[in-house]
Design a protein around this motif. Structure first.
Motif, PDB file in Angstrom:
ATOM      1  N   PRO A  66       0.821  -1.213   0.000  1.00 46.97           N
ATOM      2  CA  PRO A  66       0.000   0.000   0.000  1.00 46.97           C
ATOM      3  C   PRO A  66       0.858   1.267   0.000  1.00 46.97           C
ATOM      4  O   PRO A  66       1.580   1.537   0.957  1.00 46.97           O
ATOM      5  CB  PRO A  66      -0.809  -0.111   1.293  1.00 46.97           C
ATOM      6  CG  PRO A  66      -0.820  -1.583   1.598  1.00 46.97           C
ATOM      7  CD  PRO A  66       0.492  -2.100   1.109  1.00 46.97           C
ATOM      8  N   GLY A  67       0.835   1.986  -1.113  1.00 42.57           N
ATOM      9  CA  GLY A  67       1.556   3.244  -1.237  1.00 42.57           C
ATOM     10  C   GLY A  67       3.069   3.107  -1.281  1.00 42.57           C
ATOM     11  O   GLY A  67       3.776   4.092  -1.103  1.00 42.57           O
ATOM     12  N   ASN A  68       3.575   1.918  -1.540  1.00 39.86           N
ATOM     13  CA  ASN A  68       5.021   1.708  -1.511  1.00 39.86           C
ATOM     14  C   ASN A  68       5.434   0.729  -2.597  1.00 39.86           C
ATOM     15  O   ASN A  68       4.798  -0.291  -2.797  1.00 39.86           O
ATOM     16  CB  ASN A  68       5.431   1.161  -0.140  1.00 39.86           C
ATOM     17  CG  ASN A  68       6.919   0.932  -0.035  1.00 39.86           C
ATOM     18  OD1 ASN A  68       7.716   1.573  -0.708  1.00 39.86           O
ATOM     19  ND2 ASN A  68       7.296   0.007   0.816  1.00 39.86           N
TER      20      ASN A  68
END
Length: 122
Positions: A66-68
């Motif tokens: 998530p988001g990375n």
């Protein structure tokens, strides 16, 4: 013979299936995983990515969560029946983990990750 496998912050724990289940030997790891594109994911689905163990001891990993999204290179080796990795950025300290054969030709690590060979062209 216990075989250990380390991958960045990743590792799998899942009960092996009945068909083909069992701990892999160093020779089996070399024959089945080295030089092939490995798709991996955490059992809880939090992160996933790819892993390649090169025949000369080099390793390459991608991690998406998530988001990375990240990428790293490192080394791997078999030692005393263990498969050990070390990463340049993600984890400089070497770690070794068990690797077993699970259901549907998948491989499981002792820390909670699932590996599956990605066939060429898929």
């Amino acid at each position: 013979m216990l075989v250990r496998f380390g991958v960045a912050l990743l590792l799998f724990v899942i009960t092996p299936g009945t068909a083909g289940a069992g701990e892999l030997t160093g020779r089996e790891i070399e024959a089945e995983l080295v030089g092939r594109q490995i798709m991996w994911w955490q059992a809880d689905g939090w992160q996933s990515g790819t892993l390649t163990l090169g025949p000369s001891g080099g390793a390459d990993i991608t991690i998406s969560g998530p988001g990375n999204k990240s990428h790293d290179e490192g080394t791997w080796e078999l030692r005393d029946g263990a498969l050990c990795t070390r990463w340049h950025v993600l984890r400089a300290q070497e770690k070794c983990y068990r690797l077993t054969r699970g259901n549907s030709g998948r491989f499981l690590t002792s820390g909670g990750n699932i590996f599956e060979i990605q066939e060429a062209g898929v």
